[in-house]
Design a protein around this motif. Structure first.
Motif, PDB file in Angstrom:
ATOM      1  N   ALA A 179      -2.729   2.477   3.906  1.00 32.61           N
ATOM      2  CA  ALA A 179      -2.594   3.042   2.563  1.00 32.61           C
ATOM      3  C   ALA A 179      -2.444   1.918   1.550  1.00 32.61           C
ATOM      4  O   ALA A 179      -2.024   0.807   1.888  1.00 32.61           O
ATOM      5  CB  ALA A 179      -1.390   3.964   2.481  1.00 32.61           C
ATOM      6  N   ASP A 180      -2.788   2.214   0.310  1.00 31.72           N
ATOM      7  CA  ASP A 180      -2.524   1.290  -0.793  1.00 31.72           C
ATOM      8  C   ASP A 180      -1.175   1.575  -1.436  1.00 31.72           C
ATOM      9  O   ASP A 180      -0.573   0.688  -2.039  1.00 31.72           O
ATOM     10  CB  ASP A 180      -3.626   1.392  -1.849  1.00 31.72           C
ATOM     11  CG  ASP A 180      -4.967   0.878  -1.345  1.00 31.72           C
ATOM     12  OD1 ASP A 180      -4.985  -0.204  -0.739  1.00 31.72           O
ATOM     13  OD2 ASP A 180      -5.988   1.561  -1.550  1.00 31.72           O
ATOM     14  N   GLY A 181      -0.718   2.812  -1.324  1.00 26.96           N
ATOM     15  CA  GLY A 181       0.570   3.177  -1.884  1.00 26.96           C
ATOM     16  C   GLY A 181       1.246   4.254  -1.066  1.00 26.96           C
ATOM     17  O   GLY A 181       0.585   5.131  -0.499  1.00 26.96           O
ATOM     18  N   ILE A 182       2.585   4.174  -0.985  1.00 21.66           N
ATOM     19  CA  ILE A 182       3.381   5.183  -0.280  1.00 21.66           C
ATOM     20  C   ILE A 182       4.562   5.542  -1.170  1.00 21.66           C
ATOM     21  O   ILE A 182       5.388   4.684  -1.496  1.00 21.66           O
ATOM     22  CB  ILE A 182       3.886   4.662   1.078  1.00 21.66           C
ATOM     23  CG1 ILE A 182       2.708   4.323   2.001  1.00 21.66           C
ATOM     24  CG2 ILE A 182       4.807   5.679   1.739  1.00 21.66           C
ATOM     25  CD1 ILE A 182       3.120   3.665   3.288  1.00 21.66           C
ATOM     26  N   ALA A 205      -9.050  16.132  11.740  1.00 23.74           N
ATOM     27  CA  ALA A 205      -9.699  16.013  13.049  1.00 23.74           C
ATOM     28  C   ALA A 205      -8.773  15.472  14.129  1.00 23.74           C
ATOM     29  O   ALA A 205      -9.192  15.339  15.285  1.00 23.74           O
ATOM     30  CB  ALA A 205     -10.927  15.098  12.942  1.00 23.74           C
ATOM     31  N   CYS A 206      -7.519  15.182  13.792  1.00 23.17           N
ATOM     32  CA  CYS A 206      -6.614  14.517  14.742  1.00 23.17           C
ATOM     33  C   CYS A 206      -5.330  15.310  14.979  1.00 23.17           C
ATOM     34  O   CYS A 206      -4.837  15.991  14.074  1.00 23.17           O
ATOM     35  CB  CYS A 206      -6.257  13.122  14.232  1.00 23.17           C
ATOM     36  SG  CYS A 206      -7.663  11.993  14.177  1.00 23.17           S
ATOM     37  N   ASP A 207      -4.810  15.185  16.190  1.00 25.25           N
ATOM     38  CA  ASP A 207      -3.557  15.857  16.539  1.00 25.25           C
ATOM     39  C   ASP A 207      -2.349  15.157  15.933  1.00 25.25           C
ATOM     40  O   ASP A 207      -1.363  15.807  15.588  1.00 25.25           O
ATOM     41  CB  ASP A 207      -3.382  15.902  18.062  1.00 25.25           C
ATOM     42  CG  ASP A 207      -4.414  16.784  18.746  1.00 25.25           C
ATOM     43  OD1 ASP A 207      -4.808  17.796  18.139  1.00 25.25           O
ATOM     44  OD2 ASP A 207      -4.826  16.450  19.870  1.00 25.25           O
ATOM     45  N   GLN A 208      -2.405  13.828  15.859  1.00 26.90           N
ATOM     46  CA  GLN A 208      -1.239  13.057  15.440  1.00 26.90           C
ATOM     47  C   GLN A 208      -1.654  12.023  14.400  1.00 26.90           C
ATOM     48  O   GLN A 208      -2.631  11.293  14.581  1.00 26.90           O
ATOM     49  CB  GLN A 208      -0.605  12.355  16.658  1.00 26.90           C
ATOM     50  CG  GLN A 208       0.758  11.741  16.384  1.00 26.90           C
ATOM     51  CD  GLN A 208       1.408  11.207  17.657  1.00 26.90           C
ATOM     52  OE1 GLN A 208       0.761  10.508  18.435  1.00 26.90           O
ATOM     53  NE2 GLN A 208       2.671  11.528  17.870  1.00 26.90           N
ATOM     54  N   ILE A 209      -0.885  11.949  13.316  1.00 24.79           N
ATOM     55  CA  ILE A 209      -1.179  11.050  12.208  1.00 24.79           C
ATOM     56  C   ILE A 209      -0.181   9.892  12.251  1.00 24.79           C
ATOM     57  O   ILE A 209       1.030  10.106  12.119  1.00 24.79           O
ATOM     58  CB  ILE A 209      -1.072  11.757  10.848  1.00 24.79           C
ATOM     59  CG1 ILE A 209      -1.813  13.094  10.870  1.00 24.79           C
ATOM     60  CG2 ILE A 209      -1.567  10.852   9.731  1.00 24.79           C
ATOM     61  CD1 ILE A 209      -3.261  13.011  11.277  1.00 24.79           C
ATOM     62  N   ILE A 210      -0.689   8.680  12.420  1.00 27.83           N
ATOM     63  CA  ILE A 210       0.160   7.493  12.521  1.00 27.83           C
ATOM     64  C   ILE A 210      -0.201   6.552  11.372  1.00 27.83           C
ATOM     65  O   ILE A 210      -1.326   6.059  11.285  1.00 27.83           O
ATOM     66  CB  ILE A 210      -0.013   6.795  13.878  1.00 27.83           C
ATOM     67  CG1 ILE A 210       0.306   7.775  15.009  1.00 27.83           C
ATOM     68  CG2 ILE A 210       0.892   5.559  13.970  1.00 27.83           C
ATOM     69  CD1 ILE A 210      -0.024   7.261  16.402  1.00 27.83           C
ATOM     70  N   LEU A 211       0.757   6.328  10.498  1.00 29.45           N
ATOM     71  CA  LEU A 211       0.557   5.507   9.304  1.00 29.45           C
ATOM     72  C   LEU A 211       1.100   4.107   9.558  1.00 29.45           C
ATOM     73  O   LEU A 211       2.254   3.942   9.963  1.00 29.45           O
ATOM     74  CB  LEU A 211       1.270   6.150   8.116  1.00 29.45           C
ATOM     75  CG  LEU A 211       1.267   5.407   6.784  1.00 29.45           C
ATOM     76  CD1 LEU A 211      -0.160   5.240   6.255  1.00 29.45           C
ATOM     77  CD2 LEU A 211       2.133   6.144   5.766  1.00 29.45           C
ATOM     78  N   LEU A 212       0.266   3.098   9.310  1.00 30.97           N
ATOM     79  CA  LEU A 212       0.666   1.700   9.469  1.00 30.97           C
ATOM     80  C   LEU A 212       0.756   1.079   8.083  1.00 30.97           C
ATOM     81  O   LEU A 212      -0.229   1.055   7.339  1.00 30.97           O
ATOM     82  CB  LEU A 212      -0.349   0.922  10.305  1.00 30.97           C
ATOM     83  CG  LEU A 212      -0.267   1.013  11.833  1.00 30.97           C
ATOM     84  CD1 LEU A 212      -0.365   2.450  12.312  1.00 30.97           C
ATOM     85  CD2 LEU A 212      -1.355   0.161  12.479  1.00 30.97           C
ATOM     86  N   SER A 213       1.931   0.571   7.734  1.00 27.88           N
ATOM     87  CA  SER A 213       2.087  -0.006   6.399  1.00 27.88           C
ATOM     88  C   SER A 213       3.268  -0.961   6.351  1.00 27.88           C
ATOM     89  O   SER A 213       4.346  -0.644   6.857  1.00 27.88           O
ATOM     90  CB  SER A 213       2.295   1.100   5.361  1.00 27.88           C
ATOM     91  OG  SER A 213       2.534   0.542   4.094  1.00 27.88           O
ATOM     92  N   ASP A 214       3.056  -2.111   5.705  1.00 30.73           N
ATOM     93  CA  ASP A 214       4.200  -2.988   5.454  1.00 30.73           C
ATOM     94  C   ASP A 214       5.003  -2.429   4.283  1.00 30.73           C
ATOM     95  O   ASP A 214       4.523  -1.620   3.494  1.00 30.73           O
ATOM     96  CB  ASP A 214       3.742  -4.427   5.190  1.00 30.73           C
ATOM     97  CG  ASP A 214       2.929  -4.565   3.932  1.00 30.73           C
ATOM     98  OD1 ASP A 214       3.535  -4.549   2.841  1.00 30.73           O
ATOM     99  OD2 ASP A 214       1.686  -4.689   4.024  1.00 30.73           O
ATOM    100  N   VAL A 225      -4.792  10.751  -3.779  1.00 31.46           N
ATOM    101  CA  VAL A 225      -3.803  11.107  -2.754  1.00 31.46           C
ATOM    102  C   VAL A 225      -4.512  11.500  -1.463  1.00 31.46           C
ATOM    103  O   VAL A 225      -5.434  12.317  -1.471  1.00 31.46           O
ATOM    104  CB  VAL A 225      -2.902  12.255  -3.244  1.00 31.46           C
ATOM    105  CG1 VAL A 225      -1.956  12.706  -2.133  1.00 31.46           C
ATOM    106  CG2 VAL A 225      -2.121  11.826  -4.476  1.00 31.46           C
ATOM    107  N   ILE A 226      -4.082  10.907  -0.366  1.00 29.54           N
ATOM    108  CA  ILE A 226      -4.619  11.237   0.953  1.00 29.54           C
ATOM    109  C   ILE A 226      -3.851  12.419   1.543  1.00 29.54           C
ATOM    110  O   ILE A 226      -4.434  13.390   2.019  1.00 29.54           O
ATOM    111  CB  ILE A 226      -4.533  10.023   1.890  1.00 29.54           C
ATOM    112  CG1 ILE A 226      -5.372   8.865   1.335  1.00 29.54           C
ATOM    113  CG2 ILE A 226      -4.983  10.392   3.303  1.00 29.54           C
ATOM    114  CD1 ILE A 226      -5.151   7.546   2.060  1.00 29.54           C
TER     115      ILE A 226
END
Length: 260
Positions: A179-182, A205-214, A225-226
């Motif tokens: 993401a660019d913003g959280i 399309a996915c069962d599990q949403i995993i967000l990677l962000s510093d 907005v996603i």
């Protein structure tokens, strides 16, 4: 609202942001002239951008919010907080199980994920990231699928209706997304409308949403907005996350993993 109208609106929003970056502030009449639309249309656009937290308005002029997240070119992103990104990607790789089918979005942090997946695992991986696909082309761990679509040279990624359709034709165990913003209220956002639209197709399309962000992305907003934060299952971040953010996310049902 027709898709063509939305597309035109998003293009105007992107142009407005570009102009505000260039001139620091603009009034309605200047923006209307630059974009070739009416002042009524510009005022509506500014209302939308202000409500999303992207701009501020004062004395008839618009300026970018201090919390607005800009899009950087991929090579610029690679060099920012690289140590944190590697820690996050390494920890996220532990979430991939043998036999998983996953989507890995484009982005400087998620691009590192695949290299840390254990050598004894066999994974089906779809991506819209050219750099990632080329890196994995001869890797025996992965069956690599690409979305197809229109190439965005600044991000080494594919997007557009063809990419969205490719995602909708399949089902996956996990999505790894950046993401660019959280923001706790605004949610997960990005700077590009086509990227956001593809990301939303990926979520479905996915069962599990995993967000990677510093942690530098926290408190930042972009105008596309996603998803809202409760839609995220797991956030993998670094030790810079504040106790306030961690507690708030946990209350929303997000599992927070700190990579150290």
């Amino acid at each position: 609202m027709p898709s063509s109208h939305l597309k035109n609106m998003h293009k105007r929003h992107e142009k407005i942001v570009d102009l505000l970056r260039q001139y620091e502030s603009c009034n309605v009449s200047v923006l209307a002239q630059e974009l070739g639309v009416s002042t009524v249309t510009i005022r509506h656009d500014l209302d939308e951008l202000e409500q999303s937290g992207c701009i501020r308005r004062s004395y008839g002029r618009a300026t970018l919010s201090q919390n607005f997240s800009f899009e950087l070119e991929f090579r610029e992103k690679e060099n920012i907080r690289s140590e944190s990104k590697q820690l996050i990607a390494r920890r996220a790789a532990d979430l991939v199980e043998n036999g998983d089918s996953i989507i890995v979005d484009s982005g400087s942090t998620v691009a590192l994920l695949a290299r840390y997946i254990a050598s004894n695992k066999k994974i089906t991986l779809m991506t819209n990231a050219l750099n990632l696909a080329s890196e994995l082309v001869a890797d025996p761990r992965f069956t690599v699928m690409m979305t197809g679509g229109t190439l965005r040279a600044d991000s080494y990624s594919l997007c557009g209706p063809e990419a969205e359709q490719a995602v909708r034709l399949h089902h996956f165990n996990k999505l790894f997304i950046g993401a660019d913003g959280i923001d706790l209220l605004a949610g997960v956002s990005t700077t590009n409308a086509q990227d956001a639209q593809l990301n939303r197709a990926m979520l479905a399309a996915c069962d599990q949403i995993i967000l990677l962000s510093d942690s530098s992305k926290f408190g930042k907003r972009s105008f596309c907005v996603i998803c809202k934060m409760p839609q995220v299952d797991i956030l993998v971040t670094d030790s810079g996350i504040s106790d306030e953010y961690r507690q708030a996310l946990t209350q929303m049902g997000v599992t927070v993993i700190v990579a150290e």
